[in-house]
Design an enzyme around this catalytic site. Sequence first.
Site, PDB file in Angstrom:
ATOM      1  N   HIS A 141       0.823  -1.206   0.000  1.00 62.10           N
ATOM      2  CA  HIS A 141       0.000   0.000   0.000  1.00 62.10           C
ATOM      3  C   HIS A 141       0.857   1.256   0.000  1.00 62.10           C
ATOM      4  CE1 HIS A 141      -4.085  -1.718   1.299  1.00 62.10           C
ATOM      5  NE2 HIS A 141      -4.051  -1.408   0.043  1.00 62.10           N
ATOM      6  N   CYS A 164      -5.049  -4.262 -23.074  1.00 69.89           N
ATOM      7  CA  CYS A 164      -4.999  -3.771 -21.694  1.00 69.89           C
ATOM      8  C   CYS A 164      -3.933  -4.474 -20.840  1.00 69.89           C
ATOM      9  CB  CYS A 164      -6.363  -3.914 -21.028  1.00 69.89           C
ATOM     10  SG  CYS A 164      -6.908  -5.617 -20.889  1.00 69.89           S
TER      11      CYS A 164
HETATM   12  C1  PEP Z   1      -3.808  -9.796 -19.095  1.00 70.79           C
HETATM   13  O1  PEP Z   1      -3.812 -11.025 -18.986  1.00 70.79           O
HETATM   14  O2  PEP Z   1      -3.132  -9.197 -19.943  1.00 70.79           O
HETATM   15  C2  PEP Z   1      -4.621  -8.958 -18.197  1.00 70.79           C
HETATM   16  C3  PEP Z   1      -4.705  -7.662 -18.374  1.00 70.79           C
HETATM   17  O3  PEP Z   1      -5.241  -9.582 -17.171  1.00 70.79           O
HETATM   18  P1  PEP Z   1      -4.531  -9.941 -15.773  1.00 70.79           P
HETATM   19  O4  PEP Z   1      -3.156  -9.358 -15.810  1.00 70.79           O
HETATM   20  O5  PEP Z   1      -5.390  -9.371 -14.709  1.00 70.79           O
HETATM   21  O6  PEP Z   1      -4.560 -11.434 -15.819  1.00 70.79           O
END
Ligand code: PEP
Length: 747
Positions: free
Chosen positions: A358, A670
């Site tokens: 944190h 993402c």
């Molecule tokens: C990914 O797999 O790229 C993703 C964004 O999900 P996480 O990192 O939460 O598995």
Amino acid sequence: MDKVILELTRITQQVGLVDSPAEQMRLIVDSICEAIHVDVCSLYRANADGDMVLLASHGLDSDGKVLIPAGRGLVGLVATSRHPLNLAEAASHEEYLYLPQTREERYSSFCGVPLVQHGEVLGVLVVQRVEPSKLEPEAKAFLMTLAAQLAFIVANIPALEQCALLSDRQSKGIRGAPGIAIGSAYLLGGSELQTVSDRRCDNIELEVHHWHHLLEITREDIRLERCALGEDLAGSVAGIFDAYDMLLADQPLIDQVEQEIRGGHWLPWALRVSIQYFAELFRAMDDPYLRARHEDILHLGNKLYEVWRGRHLTGKIRQLPDGPLVLVGRQVSVSDIAAIPQGQLAGIVCLEGSTLSHVAVVANALGAPAVMGVGTLPGLQDGDLLVVDGNVGQVFTHPGSVLLQEFRQLIEQQDLLRHQLDSLRDEPAITLDGTRVTLLTNTGLLADISPGLKSGAEGVGLYRTEIPFMIRDSFPTEDEQVQVYRAVLSAYQGKPVYMRTLDIGGDKQLPYFPVRGEENPALGWRGIRFTLDNIQLLMSQVRAMVRAAEGIDNLRILVPMVSSTYEIDRFRQLLDDACTQLLKEGCPALRPQVGVMLEVPAAISQLRFWCRKIDFISIGSNDLSQYLLALDRNNPQVGNRYDHVHPAVLHEINRVVNIARECNVPVSLCGEMASDPAAVVLLVAMGIRSLSMSAAVLPRIKWLVRSISLPEARDVLQRALECDDVGAIRSLVNEMLDANELTALVH
Ligand code: PEP
Ligand code: MG
């Protein structure tokens, strides 16, 4: 042979039980001498220039710093040849290098073996005897076997005391928050609950009463700290204070302390034992986020103890020195930060802790450079000058004037860069030739909301809903979820928020619903597979999302880990059912857009079929790379092989983008690739027009996008797709970044 294995096991087990790196190394060299009857055992570690620095020795005089220049002497020969060297008379070998300060002329024989990890020579282990005889084959085999295990131990000591030896005053840690700070050390750690010893308690009822009173005044104290941080910041780290409040109201903890007191122990001891117990429960968890939560419990323990000792805000506060301060502590809590006036806090150094702590979240929110997991800072005193380099995760104690001058210049450049980045906050991410890229942020904690907004994010590209599930001790109710989701959706009113349905399993486990006994959790019951099998959870989550979006209407739902058409069909049906139910209940539910996270390679060849059923695709490059490369993204043993600009990953993402274009379905990304400038050049060139990343990197990526042109990026992509090597691909893109004077962005 059995004896050798037993001895090996004994040594490695004993080393594992010792906390301090210095003691570990001492134990290693002493145990080896005893096990194979040699007079000297020395452990050398390579520094950044390849010189061999003596870390520990049984038998050699090593009071001063002993350094063998790269490739020199017998030690250098072992390192460069990557091969053991076993000699009866070391001094007669042509490469022999005499180091007078060690007084090694007393010893005749020499046997050195390399310490190798990931194909790199990390150091050399040497044994010597007075008598001129080669090491026996069995002893040599023992040494080589031990060296293989030692390499792992030496490489994995988190923040090595060896740093003090490898460089005069530089200590390595982990990046907590970016930036460089110079300030005087303000050492914490006066009230360490772990140091409390046991005492008998004579008046049990009175002690129990003290415990409940302590809880009350600590709550009040934390409320005051929240105020001291100021409204803006307190809002962005509210989740952390909420976690403290939650722990202070945690019945199992309250009961356990009371039970210990009733067992005849005084309050500080009862607190120490109980806090330790709960902290250990978290420390043992597999999930890195939850594991990091054990620090919150330890912080709270120290906080309670501090209040018990009367050092709370309403009481006496230690006098603060003038000038910029660097907080240094084994662990630094939000309370410690709150006690420093904001203008005076230059940086933070945590001897323990990880990027998921944190304190790292708070440091990022404050813009205070922070380094975590430094281990020790030998000889550091209150008031000593420190340089904190949060960009690379290192700390310099007692910096000399040249070093200070260099860092002051870097701070100036950094301020200039920050100023430039800030000025772009409301500007679009648009390439030099006019291609618009949408930049979104990834979040999961309420604490991350305002940094995202401040960074100029155009929405949330990935809201990881498992985090609100993880920081609790039971499933949140539908109403509780509505509250959390609504806070995020309304903060981003008018901007899209892509909420992912619960993605637990694999590396993300819920403490109250552990998925155990899987040999291959990454290939097991996770993401949509788990939630479809626990459809009641998915139903209440989807209902909560749709309810939370009422009147805001910026919700998009992302489905993780999809690998079959069945999963999409089932999910769509469930969403229709949820909306129908809500309408019947009088809630004006709007059916949100639905998309899949493209993370499983099997999804790629089915994408054409799915495009008729989905509204968008979001590439989860973390999992997609892990599954394409068959490399566990969380396994440090193979971490150096994991790279998302691997040709296989690039080709598959390019394929996804082409399919999405043909089918006219929007595609975004993402995963961590969106934070990597080199990868971003290639992704934009492929045609990805929406990227989601952490708030901290977003301004830099915006600057990058605004500094490149599409034809130039496409040219690099074309050449990258012809390469069969990650290194070559990175060089190609870095060349382009250098040519555009964007090198600074890479760090
Ligand atoms: C990914 O797999 O790229 C993703 C964004 O999900 P996480 O990192 O939460 O598995
Ligand atoms: Mg994923």
